[in-house]
Design a protein around this motif. Structure first.
Motif, PDB file in Angstrom:
ATOM      1  N   LEU A   1      49.076 -34.157  57.664  1.00  0.00           N
ATOM      2  CA  LEU A   1      47.732 -33.838  58.109  1.00  0.00           C
ATOM      3  C   LEU A   1      47.078 -35.083  58.695  1.00  0.00           C
ATOM      4  CD1 LEU A   1      46.520 -31.689  55.071  1.00  0.00           C
ATOM      5  CD2 LEU A   1      47.487 -30.888  57.232  1.00  0.00           C
ATOM      6  N   ALA A   2      46.559 -34.992  59.892  1.00  0.00           N
ATOM      7  CA  ALA A   2      45.860 -36.126  60.506  1.00  0.00           C
ATOM      8  C   ALA A   2      44.532 -36.340  59.805  1.00  0.00           C
ATOM      9  CB  ALA A   2      45.644 -35.845  61.993  1.00  0.00           C
ATOM     10  N   GLN A   3      44.285 -37.586  59.386  1.00  0.00           N
ATOM     11  CA  GLN A   3      43.047 -37.899  58.686  1.00  0.00           C
ATOM     12  C   GLN A   3      41.923 -38.080  59.702  1.00  0.00           C
ATOM     13  OE1 GLN A   3      43.309 -41.298  56.195  1.00  0.00           O
ATOM     14  NE2 GLN A   3      41.198 -41.186  55.467  1.00  0.00           N
ATOM     15  N   ALA A   4      40.828 -37.404  59.478  1.00  0.00           N
ATOM     16  CA  ALA A   4      39.687 -37.525  60.381  1.00  0.00           C
ATOM     17  C   ALA A   4      39.099 -38.925  60.260  1.00  0.00           C
ATOM     18  CB  ALA A   4      38.630 -36.490  60.039  1.00  0.00           C
ATOM     19  N   PRO A   5      38.692 -39.532  61.375  1.00  0.00           N
ATOM     20  CA  PRO A   5      38.118 -40.882  61.310  1.00  0.00           C
ATOM     21  C   PRO A   5      36.770 -40.880  60.608  1.00  0.00           C
ATOM     22  CG  PRO A   5      37.855 -39.969  63.510  1.00  0.00           C
ATOM     23  CD  PRO A   5      38.725 -39.012  62.752  1.00  0.00           C
ATOM     24  N   THR A   6      36.434 -42.010  60.027  1.00  0.00           N
ATOM     25  CA  THR A   6      35.094 -42.217  59.472  1.00  0.00           C
ATOM     26  C   THR A   6      34.155 -42.518  60.630  1.00  0.00           C
ATOM     27  OG1 THR A   6      35.951 -43.069  57.372  1.00  0.00           O
ATOM     28  CG2 THR A   6      33.690 -43.677  57.973  1.00  0.00           C
ATOM     29  N   VAL A   7      33.118 -41.732  60.776  1.00  0.00           N
ATOM     30  CA  VAL A   7      32.156 -41.913  61.859  1.00  0.00           C
ATOM     31  C   VAL A   7      30.930 -42.640  61.316  1.00  0.00           C
ATOM     32  CG1 VAL A   7      30.707 -40.795  63.592  1.00  0.00           C
ATOM     33  CG2 VAL A   7      32.960 -39.843  63.046  1.00  0.00           C
ATOM     34  N   ILE A   8      30.605 -43.759  61.939  1.00  0.00           N
ATOM     35  CA  ILE A   8      29.460 -44.569  61.534  1.00  0.00           C
ATOM     36  C   ILE A   8      28.374 -44.450  62.587  1.00  0.00           C
ATOM     37  CG2 ILE A   8      28.649 -46.926  61.117  1.00  0.00           C
ATOM     38  CD1 ILE A   8      31.377 -47.552  59.941  1.00  0.00           C
ATOM     39  N   LYS A   9      27.225 -43.961  62.174  1.00  0.00           N
ATOM     40  CA  LYS A   9      26.083 -43.840  63.083  1.00  0.00           C
ATOM     41  C   LYS A   9      25.323 -45.157  63.071  1.00  0.00           C
ATOM     42  CE  LYS A   9      23.632 -40.050  63.241  1.00  0.00           C
ATOM     43  NZ  LYS A   9      22.638 -38.984  62.903  1.00  0.00           N
ATOM     44  N   MET A  10      25.396 -45.878  64.192  1.00  0.00           N
ATOM     45  CA  MET A  10      24.746 -47.185  64.314  1.00  0.00           C
ATOM     46  C   MET A  10      23.644 -47.114  65.369  1.00  0.00           C
ATOM     47  SD  MET A  10      26.326 -50.889  65.563  1.00  0.00           S
ATOM     48  CE  MET A  10      26.766 -51.561  63.946  1.00  0.00           C
ATOM     49  N   GLN A  11      22.417 -47.448  64.978  1.00  0.00           N
ATOM     50  CA  GLN A  11      21.347 -47.567  65.963  1.00  0.00           C
ATOM     51  C   GLN A  11      21.026 -49.035  66.173  1.00  0.00           C
ATOM     52  OE1 GLN A  11      17.508 -45.240  65.779  1.00  0.00           O
ATOM     53  NE2 GLN A  11      16.663 -47.248  66.325  1.00  0.00           N
TER      54      GLN A  11
ATOM     55  N   PHE B   1      32.406 -44.991  66.040  1.00  0.00           N
ATOM     56  CA  PHE B   1      30.971 -45.220  66.002  1.00  0.00           C
ATOM     57  C   PHE B   1      30.233 -44.227  66.883  1.00  0.00           C
ATOM     58  CE2 PHE B   1      32.288 -49.296  64.390  1.00  0.00           C
ATOM     59  CZ  PHE B   1      31.232 -49.739  63.614  1.00  0.00           C
ATOM     60  N   GLU B   2      29.062 -43.848  66.449  1.00  0.00           N
ATOM     61  CA  GLU B   2      28.077 -43.194  67.295  1.00  0.00           C
ATOM     62  C   GLU B   2      26.976 -44.233  67.530  1.00  0.00           C
ATOM     63  OE1 GLU B   2      24.910 -39.447  67.289  1.00  0.00           O
ATOM     64  OE2 GLU B   2      26.248 -39.760  65.590  1.00  0.00           O
ATOM     65  N   LEU B   3      26.948 -44.798  68.728  1.00  0.00           N
ATOM     66  CA  LEU B   3      26.021 -45.884  69.036  1.00  0.00           C
ATOM     67  C   LEU B   3      24.776 -45.321  69.703  1.00  0.00           C
ATOM     68  CD1 LEU B   3      25.570 -48.993  69.068  1.00  0.00           C
ATOM     69  CD2 LEU B   3      26.533 -48.979  71.379  1.00  0.00           C
ATOM     70  N   LEU B   4      23.609 -45.695  69.169  1.00  0.00           N
ATOM     71  CA  LEU B   4      22.332 -45.154  69.631  1.00  0.00           C
ATOM     72  C   LEU B   4      21.368 -46.283  69.971  1.00  0.00           C
ATOM     73  CD1 LEU B   4      21.968 -42.519  66.768  1.00  0.00           C
ATOM     74  CD2 LEU B   4      22.716 -42.059  69.113  1.00  0.00           C
ATOM     75  N   PRO B   5      20.536 -46.111  71.006  1.00  0.00           N
ATOM     76  CA  PRO B   5      19.549 -47.135  71.350  1.00  0.00           C
ATOM     77  C   PRO B   5      18.301 -47.024  70.494  1.00  0.00           C
ATOM     78  CG  PRO B   5      19.377 -45.327  72.881  1.00  0.00           C
ATOM     79  CD  PRO B   5      20.534 -44.985  71.964  1.00  0.00           C
ATOM     80  N   ALA B   6      17.432 -47.992  70.607  1.00  0.00           N
ATOM     81  CA  ALA B   6      16.162 -47.984  69.884  1.00  0.00           C
ATOM     82  C   ALA B   6      15.411 -46.695  70.175  1.00  0.00           C
ATOM     83  CB  ALA B   6      15.321 -49.184  70.296  1.00  0.00           C
ATOM     84  N   GLY B   7      14.839 -46.112  69.129  1.00  0.00           N
ATOM     85  CA  GLY B   7      14.052 -44.905  69.289  1.00  0.00           C
ATOM     86  C   GLY B   7      14.835 -43.622  69.165  1.00  0.00           C
ATOM     87  N   ALA B   8      16.158 -43.686  69.175  1.00  0.00           N
ATOM     88  CA  ALA B   8      16.956 -42.460  69.074  1.00  0.00           C
ATOM     89  C   ALA B   8      16.728 -41.767  67.739  1.00  0.00           C
ATOM     90  CB  ALA B   8      18.437 -42.772  69.264  1.00  0.00           C
ATOM     91  N   VAL B   9      16.627 -42.541  66.668  1.00  0.00           N
ATOM     92  CA  VAL B   9      16.343 -41.998  65.336  1.00  0.00           C
ATOM     93  C   VAL B   9      15.037 -42.585  64.810  1.00  0.00           C
ATOM     94  CG1 VAL B   9      17.185 -41.703  62.973  1.00  0.00           C
ATOM     95  CG2 VAL B   9      18.811 -41.711  64.885  1.00  0.00           C
TER      96      VAL B   9
ATOM     97  N   ASN C   1      18.707 -48.674  54.903  1.00  0.00           N
ATOM     98  CA  ASN C   1      18.492 -48.697  53.461  1.00  0.00           C
ATOM     99  C   ASN C   1      18.420 -47.285  52.883  1.00  0.00           C
ATOM    100  OD1 ASN C   1      17.609 -50.170  50.907  1.00  0.00           O
ATOM    101  ND2 ASN C   1      15.846 -48.847  51.242  1.00  0.00           N
ATOM    102  N   ASP C   2      17.737 -46.383  53.596  1.00  0.00           N
ATOM    103  CA  ASP C   2      17.526 -45.018  53.104  1.00  0.00           C
ATOM    104  C   ASP C   2      18.684 -44.080  53.441  1.00  0.00           C
ATOM    105  OD1 ASP C   2      15.070 -45.909  52.213  1.00  0.00           O
ATOM    106  OD2 ASP C   2      13.960 -45.133  53.940  1.00  0.00           O
ATOM    107  N   GLY C   3      19.652 -44.547  54.216  1.00  0.00           N
ATOM    108  CA  GLY C   3      20.776 -43.703  54.581  1.00  0.00           C
ATOM    109  C   GLY C   3      20.484 -42.754  55.727  1.00  0.00           C
ATOM    110  N   VAL C   4      19.381 -42.961  56.433  1.00  0.00           N
ATOM    111  CA  VAL C   4      19.073 -42.141  57.602  1.00  0.00           C
ATOM    112  C   VAL C   4      20.072 -42.442  58.723  1.00  0.00           C
ATOM    113  CG1 VAL C   4      17.307 -41.626  59.344  1.00  0.00           C
ATOM    114  CG2 VAL C   4      16.644 -42.027  56.959  1.00  0.00           C
ATOM    115  N   ILE C   5      20.444 -43.710  58.857  1.00  0.00           N
ATOM    116  CA  ILE C   5      21.553 -44.129  59.713  1.00  0.00           C
ATOM    117  C   ILE C   5      22.495 -44.966  58.857  1.00  0.00           C
ATOM    118  CG2 ILE C   5      20.339 -44.025  61.923  1.00  0.00           C
ATOM    119  CD1 ILE C   5      19.756 -46.998  61.712  1.00  0.00           C
TER     120      ILE C   5
ATOM    121  N   PHE D   1      11.773 -51.557  65.182  1.00  0.00           N
ATOM    122  CA  PHE D   1      11.444 -52.378  64.013  1.00  0.00           C
ATOM    123  C   PHE D   1      11.729 -51.664  62.690  1.00  0.00           C
ATOM    124  CE2 PHE D   1       7.969 -55.193  66.233  1.00  0.00           C
ATOM    125  CZ  PHE D   1       8.942 -55.716  67.044  1.00  0.00           C
ATOM    126  N   GLN D   2      12.194 -50.404  62.747  1.00  0.00           N
ATOM    127  CA  GLN D   2      12.370 -49.615  61.517  1.00  0.00           C
ATOM    128  C   GLN D   2      13.834 -49.444  61.111  1.00  0.00           C
ATOM    129  OE1 GLN D   2       9.701 -48.334  63.829  1.00  0.00           O
ATOM    130  NE2 GLN D   2       8.625 -49.762  62.463  1.00  0.00           N
TER     131      GLN D   2
END
Length: 374
Positions: A32-42, A72-80, A91-95, A84-85
């Motif tokens: 079985l092919a293991q699905a990659p770990t996807v990291i959401k980075m803003q 990776f899912e790479l996002l620019p400022a304001g995407a989430v 910390n909260d696991g939102v990204i 400055f946040q």
């Protein structure tokens, strides 16, 4: 019927093959092919900024070194969240991760600025990135983020940024008196520094700077480098670009990861995420040298920008302003330990650097006479 003599080697080979095939048929589990770990980075940068390219260099290296096990899912400022946040969001696991600078969360604890835009003491960004990795900075950063602030994050540092320009001005400034009263954009402890010099400071993320200049909210500003400034359209709102300053003479990128996400990874992937920062630091530096220099030429040749160096009088005034700010920072016991650690590192390391380094300006003037106007 024709008899054929079969050798012992042939007999053994055939039986071995048959046995292996039988075992394969009876006992091989489905693969079985293991699905990659996807990291959401803003990031803290607009989508068009060169620093998004720097973030891409990091994720490209990590994805290749992990053999595709990390994506990776790479996002620019304001995407989430706003620029400055990102610390709160990680910390909260939102990204899962962020590509930022520590000065952007300076409002939570002033010590954040000591890991990016503190007093210069004489060390370059390379000197201070060395302090982080070899001079005790990494342990102090961990103490600040995890013990003092109780954050659920890990942070890694890479890419020693060249000293930031004093910035963009509608008219050249030659003295400290001429900057007194200006409305100016900067961030972190540099805001304290400029206020000490008589400026009124607005702390704005990169994408808001040029619109603020157009509306008259600010009279002058700095962000970081010629490439970002060109892409922002800085040349459309001011024509005097003043390089060299002590307000942010050393800074590095901060790669933030949610601690739970990071800790759940196997050890080899943790190592790839951490040491991939060091790999990207080299590639980021090469990309910066190429683009920052070519974009500085483009600003001059194509957009009519006049490039200056900050006058010595203003640099002296900045150092005197730092002299007034440092005792207020040292009133905090942790910040005093950080500053003491940095001073000890700079005193030893920069003595070597300055004594050992060649006079680059002399060599440049020898081969390209008349270009420098110091």
């Amino acid at each position: 019927m024709v008899e054929k003599t079969i050798s012992r080697r042939e007999l053994l080979g055939a039986s071995t093959f048959a046995g292996a095939a039988a075992v394969g048929v009876l006992s091989a589990p489905p693969v079985l092919a293991q699905a990659p770990t996807v990291i959401k980075m803003q990031t803290s940068w607009p989508a068009s900024d060169i620093w998004m390219d720097f973030a891409r260099q990091y994720i490209e290296r990590v994805e290749k070194m992990s053999g595709g096990r990390i994506k990776f899912e790479l996002l620019p400022a304001g995407a989430v969240v706003g620029a400055f946040q990102v610390l709160d969001a990680v910390n909260d696991g939102v990204i899962d991760a962020a590509h930022t600078v520590p000065v952007y969360w300076y409002g939570k604890h002033k010590a954040a600025s000591l890991f990016g835009t503190g007093p210069v003491f004489g060390g370059s960004a390379t000197t201070m990135l060395g302090w982080f990795h070899q001079g005790g900075g990494k342990d102090l950063y961990r103490e600040l983020t995890q013990d003092i602030m109780g954050l659920n994050v890990y942070g890694f540092y890479g890419f020693p940024m060249p000293a930031q320009p004093f910035g963009w001005f509608k008219s050249p400034v030659a003295s400290a008196a001429e900057v007194n009263g200006l409305k100016y954009r900067t961030v972190g402890l540099a805001a304290d520094l400029m206020q000490n010099m008589g400026m009124s400071v607005a702390q704005l993320p990169g994408g808001e700077i040029v619109p603020a200049m157009e509306r008259g909210v600010i009279d002058a500003f700095e962000f970081n480098n010629p490439s970002s400034d060109l892409r922002f359209g800085s040349q459309d709102v001011a024509k005097n670009y003043i390089l060299s300053s002590y307000h942010q003479a050393s800074e590095s990128f901060e790669f933030l990861f949610n601690r739970d996400v990071f800790d759940d990874l196997p050890d080899d992937l943790k190592a790839i995420l951490e040491y991939g920062v060091e790999a990207a630091s080299t590639s980021n530096t090469a990309l910066a040298m190429d683009h920052y220099s070519s974009d500085l030429q483009k600003l001059q040749v194509e957009h009519g920008v006049t490039v200056h160096r900050t006058p010595r009088e203003i640099l002296d005034a900045q150092l005197k302003a730092w002299d007034q700010i440092i005792p207020t920072l040292e009133a905090d016991a942790f910040m005093k330990r950080v500053l003491d650690s940095q001073r000890a590192w700079v005193e030893r390391v920069v003595f070597y650097e300055l004594m050992n380094s060649a006079d680059l300006a002399l060599a440049y003037e020898h081969y390209f006479p008349g270009k420098l106007k110091l």
